[in-house]
Design an enzyme around this catalytic site. Structure first.
Site, PDB file in Angstrom:
ATOM      1  N   GLN A  57       0.872  -1.161   0.000  1.00 39.10           N
ATOM      2  CA  GLN A  57       0.000   0.000   0.000  1.00 39.10           C
ATOM      3  C   GLN A  57       0.915   1.218   0.000  1.00 39.10           C
ATOM      4  O   GLN A  57       1.456   1.600   1.028  1.00 39.10           O
ATOM      5  CB  GLN A  57      -0.933  -0.023   1.206  1.00 39.10           C
ATOM      6  CG  GLN A  57      -1.903  -1.189   1.137  1.00 39.10           C
ATOM      7  CD  GLN A  57      -2.666  -1.376   2.410  1.00 39.10           C
ATOM      8  OE1 GLN A  57      -2.105  -1.308   3.500  1.00 39.10           O
ATOM      9  NE2 GLN A  57      -3.961  -1.631   2.292  1.00 39.10           N
ATOM     10  N   GLY A  63      -4.356   3.196   0.810  1.00 36.71           N
ATOM     11  CA  GLY A  63      -4.636   2.547   2.079  1.00 36.71           C
ATOM     12  C   GLY A  63      -3.453   2.470   3.028  1.00 36.71           C
ATOM     13  O   GLY A  63      -3.547   1.861   4.087  1.00 36.71           O
ATOM     14  N   GLN A  64      -2.346   3.112   2.674  1.00 34.62           N
ATOM     15  CA  GLN A  64      -1.166   3.101   3.545  1.00 34.62           C
ATOM     16  C   GLN A  64      -1.494   3.845   4.838  1.00 34.62           C
ATOM     17  O   GLN A  64      -1.919   4.988   4.818  1.00 34.62           O
ATOM     18  CB  GLN A  64       0.008   3.764   2.827  1.00 34.62           C
ATOM     19  CG  GLN A  64       1.302   3.733   3.599  1.00 34.62           C
ATOM     20  CD  GLN A  64       2.424   4.439   2.819  1.00 34.62           C
ATOM     21  OE1 GLN A  64       2.183   5.377   2.071  1.00 34.62           O
ATOM     22  NE2 GLN A  64       3.636   3.973   3.005  1.00 34.62           N
ATOM     23  N   THR A  65      -1.315   3.172   5.978  1.00 38.22           N
ATOM     24  CA  THR A  65      -1.662   3.765   7.267  1.00 38.22           C
ATOM     25  C   THR A  65      -0.449   4.147   8.099  1.00 38.22           C
ATOM     26  O   THR A  65      -0.594   4.729   9.168  1.00 38.22           O
ATOM     27  CB  THR A  65      -2.535   2.795   8.089  1.00 38.22           C
ATOM     28  OG1 THR A  65      -1.835   1.569   8.253  1.00 38.22           O
ATOM     29  CG2 THR A  65      -3.874   2.545   7.399  1.00 38.22           C
ATOM     30  N   VAL A  66       0.735   3.795   7.632  1.00 33.76           N
ATOM     31  CA  VAL A  66       1.978   4.208   8.273  1.00 33.76           C
ATOM     32  C   VAL A  66       2.771   4.991   7.231  1.00 33.76           C
ATOM     33  O   VAL A  66       2.533   4.855   6.041  1.00 33.76           O
ATOM     34  CB  VAL A  66       2.795   2.998   8.805  1.00 33.76           C
ATOM     35  CG1 VAL A  66       2.063   2.317   9.936  1.00 33.76           C
ATOM     36  CG2 VAL A  66       3.105   2.022   7.691  1.00 33.76           C
ATOM     37  N   HIS A  68       5.673   4.819   5.888  1.00 25.02           N
ATOM     38  CA  HIS A  68       6.785   4.187   5.168  1.00 25.02           C
ATOM     39  C   HIS A  68       6.229   3.016   4.368  1.00 25.02           C
ATOM     40  O   HIS A  68       5.219   2.420   4.728  1.00 25.02           O
ATOM     41  CB  HIS A  68       7.878   3.705   6.132  1.00 25.02           C
ATOM     42  CG  HIS A  68       7.421   2.652   7.079  1.00 25.02           C
ATOM     43  ND1 HIS A  68       6.982   2.952   8.351  1.00 25.02           N
ATOM     44  CD2 HIS A  68       7.302   1.313   6.937  1.00 25.02           C
ATOM     45  CE1 HIS A  68       6.630   1.838   8.956  1.00 25.02           C
ATOM     46  NE2 HIS A  68       6.807   0.823   8.125  1.00 25.02           N
ATOM     47  N   HIS A  70       6.064  -0.650   3.105  1.00 26.05           N
ATOM     48  CA  HIS A  70       6.427  -1.995   3.523  1.00 26.05           C
ATOM     49  C   HIS A  70       5.638  -2.980   2.669  1.00 26.05           C
ATOM     50  O   HIS A  70       4.562  -2.663   2.165  1.00 26.05           O
ATOM     51  CB  HIS A  70       6.216  -2.226   5.017  1.00 26.05           C
ATOM     52  CG  HIS A  70       4.827  -1.989   5.492  1.00 26.05           C
ATOM     53  ND1 HIS A  70       4.361  -0.734   5.797  1.00 26.05           N
ATOM     54  CD2 HIS A  70       3.813  -2.836   5.715  1.00 26.05           C
ATOM     55  CE1 HIS A  70       3.105  -0.807   6.192  1.00 26.05           C
ATOM     56  NE2 HIS A  70       2.742  -2.085   6.145  1.00 26.05           N
ATOM     57  N   HIS A  72       4.005  -6.711   2.489  1.00 21.53           N
ATOM     58  CA  HIS A  72       3.556  -7.909   3.192  1.00 21.53           C
ATOM     59  C   HIS A  72       3.810  -9.119   2.296  1.00 21.53           C
ATOM     60  O   HIS A  72       3.488  -9.089   1.112  1.00 21.53           O
ATOM     61  CB  HIS A  72       2.059  -7.841   3.492  1.00 21.53           C
ATOM     62  CG  HIS A  72       1.686  -6.760   4.432  1.00 21.53           C
ATOM     63  ND1 HIS A  72       1.467  -6.990   5.771  1.00 21.53           N
ATOM     64  CD2 HIS A  72       1.496  -5.434   4.235  1.00 21.53           C
ATOM     65  CE1 HIS A  72       1.149  -5.853   6.358  1.00 21.53           C
ATOM     66  NE2 HIS A  72       1.162  -4.892   5.451  1.00 21.53           N
TER      67      HIS A  72
END
Length: 118
Positions: A57, A63-66, A68, A70, A72
């Protein structure tokens, strides 16, 4: 490589690049691709994966919630979901619906995987 506190499937891992970057576009994809390949090979070997779902994301509109990027890495096996795309609904589930992993379990898993990445 990091371990996830809340798993949608047993043994899902994720890669956080060092130094952390906000977007996949802002770093060298050759290093990312190499890290992703290594991680996928380890997951396949250590968790008997026959396939993978990779989830990225990149940016808040995705939808990226942080803050940085990453990736999965979710090991997959035949029949792990009744319908294959349900894995994405599970990824989107709020963390309270997923049970947090035990810290001791995560430490033991990290120690077992560490030689593959150092």
């Amino acid at each position: 490589l990091s371990l996830s506190l809340s798993l949608c499937l047993s043994s899902s891992l994720f890669i956080i690049f060092s130094p952390p970057v906000r977007s996949r576009c802002s770093c060298h994809t050759q290093n990312q691709d190499s890290s992703l390949t290594t991680a996928a090979e380890v997951v396949q070997q250590q968790y008997s994966a026959t396939s993978f779902t990779f989830a990225i994301q990149d940016g808040p509109d995705a939808g990226q919630t942080v803050r940085h990027v990453h990736i999965h890495i979710i090991p997959r096996r035949e029949g792990d979901f009744a319908f294959n795309d349900l894995v994405y609904q599970e990824l989107e589930s709020p963390p309270p619906e997923r049970k947090p992993r035990d810290r001791k379990e995560m430490v033991a898993e990290a120690q077992r995987l560490k030689p593959f990445f150092c």
